[in-house]
Design a protein around this motif. Structure first.
Motif, PDB file in Angstrom:
ATOM      1  N   GLU A   1      -3.560  -5.356  -7.307  1.00 42.75           N
ATOM      2  CA  GLU A   1      -2.273  -5.581  -6.650  1.00 42.75           C
ATOM      3  C   GLU A   1      -1.250  -6.083  -7.666  1.00 42.75           C
ATOM      4  N   ALA A   2      -0.027  -5.618  -7.529  1.00 41.89           N
ATOM      5  CA  ALA A   2       1.038  -6.135  -8.394  1.00 41.89           C
ATOM      6  C   ALA A   2       1.097  -7.645  -8.253  1.00 41.89           C
ATOM      7  N   PRO A   3       1.188  -8.359  -9.335  1.00 43.60           N
ATOM      8  CA  PRO A   3       1.118  -9.819  -9.250  1.00 43.60           C
ATOM      9  C   PRO A   3       2.211 -10.424  -8.400  1.00 43.60           C
ATOM     10  N   SER A   4       3.362  -9.753  -8.248  1.00 45.42           N
ATOM     11  CA  SER A   4       4.467 -10.326  -7.484  1.00 45.42           C
ATOM     12  C   SER A   4       4.451  -9.897  -6.031  1.00 45.42           C
ATOM     13  N   GLN A   5       3.469  -9.067  -5.624  1.00 44.90           N
ATOM     14  CA  GLN A   5       3.448  -8.576  -4.262  1.00 44.90           C
ATOM     15  C   GLN A   5       2.054  -8.736  -3.673  1.00 44.90           C
ATOM     16  N   GLY A   6       2.026  -9.054  -2.381  1.00 44.59           N
ATOM     17  CA  GLY A   6       0.755  -9.089  -1.678  1.00 44.59           C
ATOM     18  C   GLY A   6       0.408  -7.725  -1.129  1.00 44.59           C
ATOM     19  N   ALA A   7      -0.576  -7.726  -0.241  1.00 43.12           N
ATOM     20  CA  ALA A   7      -1.021  -6.471   0.347  1.00 43.12           C
ATOM     21  C   ALA A   7       0.090  -5.847   1.178  1.00 43.12           C
ATOM     22  N   LEU A   8       0.066  -4.511   1.215  1.00 43.35           N
ATOM     23  CA  LEU A   8       1.039  -3.740   1.993  1.00 43.35           C
ATOM     24  C   LEU A   8       0.292  -3.073   3.136  1.00 43.35           C
ATOM     25  N   ILE A   9       0.697  -3.352   4.358  1.00 44.96           N
ATOM     26  CA  ILE A   9       0.015  -2.825   5.542  1.00 44.96           C
ATOM     27  C   ILE A   9       1.004  -1.991   6.336  1.00 44.96           C
ATOM     28  N   PHE A  10       0.620  -0.733   6.587  1.00 47.76           N
ATOM     29  CA  PHE A  10       1.431   0.172   7.400  1.00 47.76           C
ATOM     30  C   PHE A  10       0.885   0.192   8.822  1.00 47.76           C
ATOM     31  N   LEU A  11       1.770  -0.051   9.784  1.00 51.31           N
ATOM     32  CA  LEU A  11       1.419   0.052  11.201  1.00 51.31           C
ATOM     33  C   LEU A  11       1.998   1.354  11.726  1.00 51.31           C
ATOM     34  N   HIS A  12       1.135   2.264  12.098  1.00 52.59           N
ATOM     35  CA  HIS A  12       1.597   3.556  12.586  1.00 52.59           C
ATOM     36  C   HIS A  12       1.955   3.470  14.066  1.00 52.59           C
ATOM     37  N   ALA A  13       2.545   4.516  14.565  1.00 46.37           N
ATOM     38  CA  ALA A  13       3.130   4.516  15.905  1.00 46.37           C
ATOM     39  C   ALA A  13       2.108   4.092  16.955  1.00 46.37           C
TER      40      ALA A  13
END
Length: 910
Positions: free
Chosen positions: A263-275
Motif C-alpha cells: 500500500e502507498a505509505p500515505s494511503q490506506g486501503a481502498l474499498i469499492f462498494l458496488h451498486a
C-alpha cells in the motif's frame, strides 16, 4: 537502443544486432503503458532491462531457408511505417506485393535470419493489427500488461483506449475515468478533457489496489486478474485491517497494472462498494480507509448504506486520512421499535479524526439528533459536495470544540436548522447552498464560532442566520435572502462579524439585533426587504458600518427600546418608507452616514429617544430631513441636511433636541419647523437657501436659537406665528427675501442681541395681535425698514440699534408711488391699509395710500390698519385700472401672508 530513452514495458523477442533497422516506436503517452509496468520494471530513464516474453515464441532456426525475404521497419498501430532497403528479392515477390495490412519483414543479418520464419516473427510482424486487437480484447488486465512487453507493436495495440475502457467499466462500472491524484482526493475526468493518451488505463492503474464489495463475486476467481471481492462491507474492512497488520499485498502481483508492491505509505486501503443497499452493518472506521461507491450514472444514488439504530457510519480516533465518497448514507430508525438507542446520527465524526466525506447523499428520518454530527476536540473532517436534505431534525451539527471544512454542500428542506454550531466549535463553511429549511438556515449558539464564506442561504422558514448566547461567527461574502421571517437574527448576547454579504428580499428585517447583542455589520448590501433593513431593539447594540441599505419597505435602520448601536459610514437610501427610525427610548451614535432619497423622513426620532447624529449627509428626501416628534430628543451635530421636499428639520409635540453646527439648506418647505409644542436648542447652525422661512416657530412651540446664521432664504428668515414663542439670541439673520423676523398671530418670542441686516424686505415685522421682547438687537440695512409694527402692536423694546435701513416703503409713499411698485406680489411691505367701498373691494383686498389718493379719488374709502400687505390696485386685481402701475399681474389674494409650512404626515410605525 541507447540508455537515454525511458524504459519501455517490453523489448523485441529476438536480439538485434548493431546497426540493424529496428521497429519504429509507437506514440506512447506519458503515464501510459510504461506506467502500468509490473513490479520491478523501471519507469525512469536509464538502461532498459531485458524482459522475456510470457509466450515461448522462440524456435530453433530451420536447417535451410529460401533466402532472406524483403523486410521493412515494423509499423505500429497509429504510427507511420519506416521502410528499409531490402537486401535481396524473395522468390519472385517484393514488399509491395505483400497482402494488405501485413507488416513487411525487417532485414536481418545472417545471425538473425533464423528468427524471421518463426511463429514469433509472424505474430510480431505479419499478423494484421485487427486480429491482434480482437485477440487482446479477450485478455484481462494482467495478461494485457504482460503481452504489451513482447514488443513495441504489441505495446501499442495493448494500449488501445477502447480495450481499457471496456476493462475499466467491467471492474469499476463508472462512466468516466476516476483518478486518485492525492490522498482523500478522487476526481472524475472526462476523457476529452484529459491530457493523457489513455485515461482509462491510467485510472485503472491508480485504482487497481482497491478491494471490492460486490455481492455474488466473493467466490469467483478471474485468470489474469488479481482483485479481492467481498459480499459485505464489514468483510472488506476486516480484510483491510488484517492485510495492514500482516503487511500483505493485493492488486500488485507480477505483471499486473499496479506499480505498488505494498500500500502507498500515505494511503490506506481502498474499498469499492458496488451498486446495492447495504443494511444493518455497523461501520466504525478507525483507520485511513477509503470507502467509495462504484456504479454507473449517479454513483451515490446507486450505493446505499442504511441503519435503524446507532450511527450508520462512525469515524473515530485513528481515521486521520479516511475517505467516504459517492455513497448514500441513511439513518432510518424504526419508530415502532422498543429497543432504545443513544445515537441519533446518520454520520458521526468523533474526536481526533479528520476524514473526508465527498459527494455523499445523507438522509435521516430521526426526529432527534442530526443527520451529521461532528463533535469533540480534534474532530476536523472535510465534508464537501454532499447533499444533506429532507432530514427530520438538524442537517449538520458541529459542537464541542470540533472544527472541519465544509464546502459546496447542498443542505435543504430539513425540519430544524440546516446547520447547528455550538460550544466553541469553529468550522470553516464555504460555498454551501442552505435553503428551504423548515426552521433557521444556520444556527450558532452557546459560544459557537465558525467562518462562513460565500454561502447561499435562502427561503428558510425562520431567519437565514441566527446567532445566540455568546456565539461569535464570522460571515463573509454570503447571500442571505428570501427568508420567510428575517435574514440575520442576533439575540441574547450574540456577537458575530457579518462582512460583505448580500442580505435582501427577506419577509421581515434583513438584520435583527436584540437583547444585549453586539455584532459587527460591515460592508453589506441590505436591500429590498419586505419590512426594514436593520432592526435593533431590546437593548441591542452593534456596529453598523459601511453598509449599503436601500429599497426596503420600512425604515432602513430602526432603533428602539434602549438599544444603543453605532451606525456610521452607511448609505441609507431609496427606502419605500424612511431612512433611520429611532423610537421608544432608542439611543445610538449615528455618524457620517449618507441618508437620501427616502419616501418619508430621512431620520425619525420619537418617544423618548436620545440618539446622537453627527456629520451625516441627509438629503433629497421626499418629506422631512430629520423629524423629532412625541418627545423625541437627542443631538443633531455637524450634519449636512439639504434638498428635502418638506423642511430640513421638524420638531413637535414636546421634542427637545440639541441641534448644533448643522448646515440646513435647500428645503422646499423651509429649513427648520418647530410646532405643536416643540422645543429644542438650535445653536451655531447655518440655515440658508430654503424656499420658505429658514426657521418656522408656531403653535405654542418654544425653542431656543443661539448664534445661528440664517441667510439667503427665498422667503423670510424666522417666521413665528399662531402662538409661537422662543428665545432668539445672538443670531445673524441676513439677505433673506422676506422679513428677517416675522412675528404674527398671538406669538410672543424674545429676541436678544441678534443682528438682522441686508434683508430684501423689513428687518423685524410684528403683526396680527402678536407681541415680542426685543433687547439689544442690531437691525440695519434692510430694504423696507428696520422695525415695522402693525396697528395695535406694542412690543417690549430695550436697547436696540436700528440704523441705516433703506426705508423703501416710506420713500415710495413720500414719492407718491404705488406700493406694488416696490413689492410686486412676492413681498409684503408694512404700510397703511385701505379699502374702497365704491369699488366694492373684499375683505382680502388692500389698497395703498397713494392709490387711494389717485386711483380712488372721490370714492368712499375706509382706513383699515397699518399692516403688511401688497397693493391689489397696483396688482391689477380690482375692476378699475391702477393709474400708478403698469400692466396688471396675476391675482395674488392668496399671498396676503407668508404661506404656511406643510407639516409632515410621516406614518407612525410600531
Amino acid at each position: 537502443m541507447t540508455n537515454e530513452r525511458f524504459a519501455e514495458p517490453c523489448e523485441p523477442s529476438c536480439p538485434i544486432q548493431p546497426n540493424q533497422n529496428i521497429p519504429a516506436p509507437s506514440a506512447v503517452a506519458p503515464g501510459g503503458p510504461q506506467a502500468l509496468a509490473p513490479p520491478g520494471s523501471s519507469t525512469s530513464g536509464g538502461a532498459v532491462p531485458t524482459h522475456h516474453s510470457p509466450y515461448d515464441l522462440r524456435r530453433k532456426s530451420p536447417s535451410h531457408h529460401d533466402g532472406p525475404g524483403p523486410s521493412t521497419s515494423a509499423a505500429t498501430a497509429g504510427s507511420p511505417t519506416s521502410p528499409a532497403t531490402p537486401t535481396a528479392p524473395a522468390q519472385g515477390y517484393t514488399a509491395a506485393m505483400l497482402p494488405a495490412r501485413k507488416r513487411p519483414r525487417r532485414t536481418c543479418s545472417a545471425s538473425y535470419e533464423s528468427c524471421t520464419n518463426t511463429a514469433a516473427h509472424y505474430l510480431q510482424y505479419e499478423l494484421p493489427d485487427e486480429v491482434l486487437l480482437t485477440i487482446f480484447n479477450y485478455l484481462l488486465e494482467q495478461d494485457l500488461c504482460r503481452v504489451s512487453q513482447v514488443c513495441k507493436r504489441f505495446q501499442a495495440i495493448a494500449n488501445d483506449t477502447e480495450i481499457w475502457k471496456r476493462l475499466y467499466q467491467s471492474v469499476y462500472e463508472y462512466d468516466l475515468p476516476l483518478f486518485n491524484p492525492a490522498p482523500c482526493r478522487f476526481e472524475f475526468v472526462s476523457p476529452e478533457e484529459s491530457e493523457l493518451a489513455n485515461p482509462w488505463k491510467e485510472s485503472f492503474r491508480q485504482l487497481y489496489r482497491g478491494i471490492h464489495v460486490r455481492f455474488g463475486y466473493q467466490d469467483i476467481t478471474f485468470k489474469g486478474r488479481n482483485l479481492v471481492y467481498f459480499n459485505t462491507v464489514q468483510g472488506a474492512l476486516d480484510y483491510a485491517d488484517e492485510r495492514s497488520g500482516s503487511n500483505s499485498t493485493t492488486g500488485s502481483v507480477s505483471g499486473s497494472c499496479s506499480n505498488h508492491s505494498t500500500e502507498a505509505p500515505s494511503q490506506g486501503a481502498l474499498i469499492f462498494l458496488h451498486a446495492g443497499t447495504y443494511r444493518g452493518e455497523f461501520l466504525v472506521i478507525d483507520s485511513d480507509i477509503a470507502l467509495i461507491g462504484a456504479a454507473p450514472g449517479n454513483v451515490a444514488e446507486s450505493v446505499i448504506l442504511e441503519r435503524e439504530s446507532e450511527s450508520t457510519v462512525m469515524f473515530v480516533e485513528g481515521a486521520k486520512n479516511a475517505y467516504a465518497g459517492h455513497l448514500t448514507l441513511k439513518f432510518s430508525p424504526d419508530v415502532t421499535s422498543t429497543v432504545p438507542h443513544h445515537k441519533h446520527y446518520c454520520l458521526e465524526v468523533g474526536e481526533n479524526c479528520s476524514p473526508t466525506i465527498d459527494h455523499c447523499i445523507i438522509r435521516s428520518t430521526s426526529v432527534v439528533g442530526a443527520a451529521v454530527c461532528v463533535s469533540g476536540v480534534g474532530a476536523n473532517p472535510v465534508i464537501r459536495h454532499c447533499d444533506i436534505s429532507d432530514c427530520e431534525n438538524v442537517g449538520l451539527y458541529v459542537t464541542d470544540y470540533a472544527q472541519g471544512t465544509y464546502e459546496d454542500n447542498e443542505i435543504s428542506r430539513n425540519a430544524l436548522a440546516g446547520i447547528w454550531v455550538k460550544n466553541y466549535a469553529n468550522p470553516i463553511m464555504r460555498r454551501n447552498h442552505i435553503h428551504h429549511g423548515r426552521d433557521v438556515g444556520i444556527f450558532t449558539f452557546d459560544n459557537g464560532l465558525g467562518y462562513f464564506e460565500a454561502n447561499d442561504i435562502h427561503n428558510n422558514r425562520i431567519a437565514g442566520f441566527e446567532v445566540k448566547a455568546g456565539a461569535n461567527p464570522t460571515v463573509v461574502h454570503c447571500e442571505i435572502h428570501h427568508g420567510q421571517t428575517g435574514g440575520i437574527y442576533v439575540h441574547e448576547n450574540g456577537l458575530g462579524q457579518f462582512i460583505d454579504n448580500k442580505i435582501h428580499s427577506n419577509n421581515f428585517a434583513g438584520v435583527w439585533i436584540t437583547s444585549n447583542s453586539n455584532p459587527t455589520i460591515r460592508r453589506n448590501e441590505i436591500y429590498n426587504g419586505h419590512q426594514g433593513g436593520v432592526y435593533i431593539f431590546g437593548e441591542g447594540r452593534g456596529l453598523i458600518e459601511h453598509n449599503n441599505i436601500y429599497g426596503n419597505a420600512l425604515a432602513g435602520i430602526q432603533i428602539r427600546t434602549n438599544s444603543d448601536p453605532i451606525v456610521r459610514h452607511n448609505k441609507i437610501h431609496h427606502g419605500q418608507h424612511g431612512g433611520i427610525y429611532v423610537h421608544e427610548k432608542g439611543q445610538g451614535l449615528i455618524e457620517e452616514n449618507e441618508v437620501y432619497a427616502n419616501t418619508l423622513a430621512g431620520v425619525w426620532i420619537t418617544t423618548g429617544s436620545t440618539p446622537v447624529l453627527r456629520r451625516n449627509r441627509i438629503h433629497s428626501g421626499k418629506q422631512v430631513g430629520v423629524y423629532f416628534y412625541d418627545n423625541g430628543h437627542g443631538k443633531l451635530e455637524d450634519n449636512d441636511i439639504f434638498n428635502h421636499l418638506y423642511s430640513g428639520v421638524q420638531i413637535r409635540t414636546g421634542s427637545n433636541p440639541v441641534i448644533r453646527g448643522n448646515k440646513i439648506w435647500g428645503g422646499q418647505n423651509g429649513g427648520v419647523l418647530v410646532y405643536n409644542g416643540g422645543l429644542g436648542l438650535l445653536e451655531q447652525n447655518e440655515i440658508f437657501d430654503n424656499a420658505m422661512a429658514g426657521v418656522w416657530i408656531k403653535t405654542d412651540s418654544n425653542p431656543t436659537l443661539k448664534r445661528n446664521k440664517i441667510f439667503d432664504g427665498r422667503d423670510g428668515g424666522i417666521c413665528i406665528f399662531n402662538g409661537g414663542k422662543g428665545i432668539l439670541e445672538e443670531n445673524d439673520i441676513f439677505r433673506n427675501a422676506q422679513a428677517g423676523v416675522l412675528i404674527s398671530t398671538q406669538s410672543h418670542p424674545i429676541l436678544r442681541r441678534n443682528r438682522i441686516f441686508d434683508g430684501l424686505a423689513a428687518g423685524v415685522e410684528i403683526t396680527n395681535n402678536a407681541t415680542a421682547t426685543l433687547e439689544f438687537n442690531q437691525i440695519f440695512n434692510n430694504r423696507f425698514g428696520g422695525l415695522c409694527l402693525a396697528s395695535g402692536v406694542q412690543p417690549i423694546v430695550r436697547g436696540n440699534k436700528i440704523f441705516n435701513n433703506q426705508d423703501a416703503v416710506e420713500k415710495a409713499v413720500a414719492n407718491g408711488q404705488c406700493l406694488y411698485k416696490i413689492s410686486s406680489y412676492t413681498s409684503f411691505p408694512m404700510h397703511d391699509f385701505y379699502r374702497c367701498q365704491t369699488c366694492n373691494t373684499t375683505d382680502r383686498n388692500a389698497i395703498c395710500v397713494n392709490c387711494i389718493k389717485t386711483c380712488h379719488a372721490g370714492h368712499d374709502v375706509e382706513f383699515i390698519r397699518h399692516d403688511r400687505f401688497f397693493c391689489d390696485c397696483g396688482a391689477g386685481t380690482l375692476t378699475n385700472q391702477c393709474q400708478l402701475q403698469g400692466e396688471p399681474t396675476q391675482d395674488t389674494d392668496t399671498l396676503y401672508d407668508s404661506a404656511a409650512p406643510m407639516e409632515s404626515h410621516t406614518l407612525m410605525v410600531n
